[in-house]
Each structure stands twice: as C-alpha cells, then as structure tokens.
Design a protein around this motif. Structure first.
Motif, PDB file in Angstrom:
ATOM      1  N   CYS A 164       0.834  -1.202   0.000  1.00 28.46           N
ATOM      2  CA  CYS A 164       0.000   0.000   0.000  1.00 28.46           C
ATOM      3  C   CYS A 164       0.868   1.251   0.000  1.00 28.46           C
ATOM      4  N   TRP A 165       1.872   1.287   0.856  1.00 34.10           N
ATOM      5  CA  TRP A 165       2.763   2.439   0.920  1.00 34.10           C
ATOM      6  C   TRP A 165       3.593   2.572  -0.361  1.00 34.10           C
ATOM      7  N   LEU A 166       4.062   1.431  -0.873  1.00 28.76           N
ATOM      8  CA  LEU A 166       4.884   1.454  -2.079  1.00 28.76           C
ATOM      9  C   LEU A 166       4.083   1.926  -3.289  1.00 28.76           C
ATOM     10  N   CYS A 167       2.880   1.400  -3.458  1.00 32.23           N
ATOM     11  CA  CYS A 167       2.034   1.806  -4.582  1.00 32.23           C
ATOM     12  C   CYS A 167       1.674   3.286  -4.492  1.00 32.23           C
ATOM     13  N   SER A 168       1.506   3.790  -3.281  1.00 30.66           N
ATOM     14  CA  SER A 168       1.203   5.210  -3.120  1.00 30.66           C
ATOM     15  C   SER A 168       2.381   6.074  -3.535  1.00 30.66           C
ATOM     16  N   VAL A 169       3.596   5.608  -3.248  1.00 29.17           N
ATOM     17  CA  VAL A 169       4.790   6.342  -3.687  1.00 29.17           C
ATOM     18  C   VAL A 169       4.853   6.392  -5.202  1.00 29.17           C
ATOM     19  N   VAL A 170       4.614   5.250  -5.841  1.00 25.96           N
ATOM     20  CA  VAL A 170       4.660   5.188  -7.299  1.00 25.96           C
ATOM     21  C   VAL A 170       3.581   6.073  -7.911  1.00 25.96           C
ATOM     22  N   HIS A 171       2.385   6.003  -7.359  1.00 20.16           N
ATOM     23  CA  HIS A 171       1.277   6.802  -7.889  1.00 20.16           C
ATOM     24  C   HIS A 171       1.551   8.294  -7.762  1.00 20.16           C
ATOM     25  N   SER A 172       2.015   8.729  -6.597  1.00 23.91           N
ATOM     26  CA  SER A 172       2.288  10.154  -6.387  1.00 23.91           C
ATOM     27  C   SER A 172       3.449  10.629  -7.235  1.00 23.91           C
ATOM     28  N   SER A 173       4.452   9.793  -7.389  1.00 20.92           N
ATOM     29  CA  SER A 173       5.605  10.160  -8.219  1.00 20.92           C
ATOM     30  C   SER A 173       5.193  10.304  -9.677  1.00 20.92           C
ATOM     31  N   TRP A 174       4.333   9.410 -10.152  1.00 23.55           N
ATOM     32  CA  TRP A 174       3.880   9.505 -11.540  1.00 23.55           C
ATOM     33  C   TRP A 174       3.043  10.762 -11.754  1.00 23.55           C
ATOM     34  N   LEU A 175       2.193  11.078 -10.804  1.00 26.00           N
ATOM     35  CA  LEU A 175       1.323  12.234 -10.955  1.00 26.00           C
ATOM     36  C   LEU A 175       2.122  13.530 -10.991  1.00 26.00           C
ATOM     37  N   LEU A 176       3.227  13.583 -10.251  1.00 25.59           N
ATOM     38  CA  LEU A 176       4.030  14.804 -10.171  1.00 25.59           C
ATOM     39  C   LEU A 176       5.332  14.707 -10.959  1.00 25.59           C
TER      40      LEU A 176
ATOM     41  N   SER B 209       5.930  34.681  -7.659  1.00 24.39           N
ATOM     42  CA  SER B 209       6.721  34.432  -6.462  1.00 24.39           C
ATOM     43  C   SER B 209       5.849  34.589  -5.223  1.00 24.39           C
ATOM     44  N   GLY B 210       5.922  33.595  -4.361  1.00 25.51           N
ATOM     45  CA  GLY B 210       5.109  33.618  -3.157  1.00 25.51           C
ATOM     46  C   GLY B 210       3.918  32.695  -3.213  1.00 25.51           C
ATOM     47  N   ALA B 211       3.841  31.888  -4.274  1.00 22.38           N
ATOM     48  CA  ALA B 211       2.739  30.933  -4.410  1.00 22.38           C
ATOM     49  C   ALA B 211       3.285  29.517  -4.442  1.00 22.38           C
ATOM     50  N   CYS B 212       2.491  28.592  -3.968  1.00 19.38           N
ATOM     51  CA  CYS B 212       2.821  27.173  -4.072  1.00 19.38           C
ATOM     52  C   CYS B 212       1.654  26.518  -4.790  1.00 19.38           C
ATOM     53  N   ALA B 213       1.784  26.416  -6.105  1.00 18.59           N
ATOM     54  CA  ALA B 213       0.682  25.925  -6.936  1.00 18.59           C
ATOM     55  C   ALA B 213       1.228  24.999  -8.009  1.00 18.59           C
ATOM     56  N   ALA B 214       0.354  24.182  -8.559  1.00 19.16           N
ATOM     57  CA  ALA B 214       0.736  23.252  -9.618  1.00 19.16           C
ATOM     58  C   ALA B 214      -0.354  23.218 -10.670  1.00 19.16           C
ATOM     59  N   GLU B 215       0.011  22.805 -11.863  1.00 17.48           N
ATOM     60  CA  GLU B 215      -0.937  22.698 -12.963  1.00 17.48           C
ATOM     61  C   GLU B 215      -0.946  21.269 -13.472  1.00 17.48           C
ATOM     62  N   PHE B 216      -2.115  20.665 -13.488  1.00 21.53           N
ATOM     63  CA  PHE B 216      -2.256  19.285 -13.926  1.00 21.53           C
ATOM     64  C   PHE B 216      -3.214  19.214 -15.109  1.00 21.53           C
ATOM     65  N   LYS B 217      -2.973  18.260 -15.972  1.00 23.97           N
ATOM     66  CA  LYS B 217      -3.899  18.007 -17.061  1.00 23.97           C
ATOM     67  C   LYS B 217      -5.175  17.371 -16.509  1.00 23.97           C
ATOM     68  N   LEU B 218      -6.260  17.629 -17.197  1.00 26.19           N
ATOM     69  CA  LEU B 218      -7.544  17.102 -16.747  1.00 26.19           C
ATOM     70  C   LEU B 218      -7.526  15.579 -16.709  1.00 26.19           C
ATOM     71  N   SER B 219      -6.850  14.958 -17.667  1.00 29.46           N
ATOM     72  CA  SER B 219      -6.772  13.497 -17.700  1.00 29.46           C
ATOM     73  C   SER B 219      -6.044  12.961 -16.467  1.00 29.46           C
ATOM     74  N   GLU B 220      -5.012  13.685 -16.008  1.00 28.50           N
ATOM     75  CA  GLU B 220      -4.277  13.259 -14.823  1.00 28.50           C
ATOM     76  C   GLU B 220      -5.130  13.400 -13.570  1.00 28.50           C
ATOM     77  N   VAL B 221      -5.879  14.482 -13.513  1.00 23.83           N
ATOM     78  CA  VAL B 221      -6.754  14.687 -12.361  1.00 23.83           C
ATOM     79  C   VAL B 221      -7.847  13.621 -12.323  1.00 23.83           C
TER      80      VAL B 221
END
Length: 323
Positions: A145-157, A171-183
């Motif tokens: 479970c922990w290992l698969c979560s690492v792989v999943h999060s790494s792939w997403l980011l 500057s001063g923001a912590c934001a990310a942009e993802f494709k709709l398919s990834e979300v």
C-alpha cells in the motif's frame, strides 16, 4: 499595486498577498490539526505499546493512524500557512509539500480499503480468517500500500519535479498545474475506485450481518424466548447499518469536493490547483478516522487512561489488560 499587498515587495513578479481570513477560521483549522495529531498519536502509542493489541486488524489501524498523524503533523500546518498568507519556504519545499500531500492521502485511502477487506473476511468467512489473514500477509499488504502510493504520487508529479519552474505562476505561491486526464485518473484511483470497493464490501458485510441476526431471531422464537431477548437482533441490525452509514458518508463527504471540481472543469484542458480550504475537507477525514475505527473500541479508552496517567511508564505496563 501597493507594495504592502505583495508577498515580495522587491520583485515585480510577486504574488499579491492573500487577504487574511478571520481569526476564528484560523483557530478552528489549527484546532483540527492539533486534534488530528493527538488522536492519531494516541492510537499509535496504544497499539505499539500494549501487547494485547498486537493483532492483524490493529496492525492495519496502526498503519492508518501513522498516515493520518503525518498528515496532521506535516501537511495541515503548511496548508494553514497557504490559507492565511504567502508561501515563503521556496520551490523545493513546495515540491515536497505536493508530493507528501498526494502520497499520504493515497496511503490513508489504501489503508481504509485494507481495513474493509479485513472486516469482510472476518464477518463473511470467519472459519478461514485465521488462515487467510496472517501477520505476514497483513505486513506485506501494508508495505505494498505504501509502495504503490509512492509510485502513484511520483507519476502524478513527474513533470512537476522535472520542470520545477514551469508552474511558478508568481513568487510567493505554491501551486501546480495538472492536465484534466491526470486529475481524472487520480480521482479514480484515490476516490471512485476505493469508494466502490468499500461500498461493495460493506454491503456484503451488512447483508451477512442481517442474515445472521434473522437466523438468531428465528432460533430464539423457535425456543419461545422472552420478548426482550427476541428484539435484540434488531438492535444489532440498526447498529450495523449505522456503522456502515458513518464510514461511507464521512469518507464521501470529505473526498467528494474533488469530484465536484472535475465536473465543473470538463470543458477545460488543464486545471490550476492552489491549496485552499478544500484540502481541509480531505484532511479532516484523518481527524475522524481514529474516532470511527478506534474510539468506538473500549480498549482505546482504557489505553488513553493508561497513557494520560503515565501508567505506561511503569515496569511491565505493556502486559496490562486493556481488552
């Protein structure tokens, strides 16, 4: 724009400073974070210290509590900072923040699924529970479970880590942009899929519990038992239904905002995602998990008494009877 309204007054590309929310909301969010840390820490200490609690089921609860403790200790404070002001910790910490958030949420959901499977086997196949659900198998499932979560999060980011400055909106923001398919894929893996599995398992558990209660009622009726004894199975049915409803409803209420967001952006190709109060709806589930999965157990209340009164510091306190 007035320099006082910028995160960094010396930079032209600075983000505008987030208008402070009310102090009451900040206090409530901080209280949720503290409560999440304390409750899950109590579960972790209880299960790890008392030998009577070293069971396969409690091993899953322990993994869930560790995950939720890390969410409360690491993620909630960072989201609280974003909710109140600018991000001043740099791009690297922002990367780590996004990774840990997705990773820990995935692990938490995975643990909930494992707990559902454990309860399904215990209720529906009790004769084979001790042979199918062993300590080694549970440990293996938790590690996967922990290992698969690492792989999943790494792939997403993956793109987020490769091109760190690609998503620096200002500057001063912590934001990310993802494709709709990834979300959509992430939502299916961390919400729709687990919900489907949990619902199916608990529906089966509920059906078995109802059939057992009816069989007990028929058995009692056949032997002309008292009326007060005959109505007890009905109370068991209501309790099983109530427990099922709490588990499913709380989980869906905490995670459903992301599905609502996806429905609202179906016409867009990308999604700019900032840390907002929606995080807290998800993270609040980590505060409720110890209440749902552990606080209802008498051993948890006894363990809290031993911990608060410092009886766990006494010799052989791990052998105490908390069941």
């Amino acid at each position: 724009m007035d320099g006082d309204e910028l995160c960094f007054t010396q930079l032209n590309a600075s983000c505008s400073r987030t208008r402070p929310r009310s102090r009451l909301s900040a206090v409530l969010l901080a209280l949720v974070a503290v409560l999440t840390v304390v409750l899950n820490l109590l579960v972790v200490v209880s299960i790890s210290h008392f030998r009577q609690l070293h069971t396969t089921t409690n091993l899953l609860v322990f993994s869930l509590a560790v995950t939720d403790f890390l969410l409360g200790f690491l993620q909630m404070p960072s989201v609280l900072v974003l909710y109140q002001s600018c991000w001043l910790l740099g791009n690297f910490i922002c990367d780590v923040n996004f990774f840990m958030g997705g990773f820990l949420v995935s692990v938490s959901v995975g643990n909930m699924v494992l707990i559902s499977v454990d309860r399904y086997v215990a209720v529906c196949e009790p004769m084979f529970y001790s042979t199918k659900v062993t300590v080694k198998r549970v440990q293996l499932c938790v590690c996967l479970c922990w290992l698969c979560s690492v792989v999943h999060s790494s792939w997403l980011l993956r793109d987020f880590f490769k091109q760190q400055h690609r998503y620096d909106f200002c500057s001063g923001a912590c934001a990310a942009e993802f494709k709709l398919s990834e979300v959509a894929f992430d939502t299916a893996v961390t919400f729709l899929g687990p919900v489907a599995v949990i619902v199916l398992l608990y529906v089966r558990i509920f059906a078995v519990a109802v059939s057992q209660a009816r069989a007990m009622r028929s058995h009692v009726t056949a032997f002309a038992a008292k009326r007060s004894e005959a109505v007890r199975p009905k109370k068991s049915e209501l309790k099983a239904a109530r427990t099922l409803g709490v588990v499913i409803v709380v989980f869906i209420l905490c995670y459903s905002p992301f599905c609502v967001i996806i429905v609202g952006i179906m016409n867009n190709s990308t999604w700019a995602f900032d840390a907002t109060i929606q995080y807290w709806l998800v993270y609040s589930n980590s505060c409720l998990n110890p209440l749902i999965y552990a606080f209802v157990y008498p051993w948890f209340r006894k363990s809290i008494k031993h911990i608060v009164t410092l009886q766990i510091l006494q010799p052989n306190s791990s052998e105490a009877n908390v069941l």
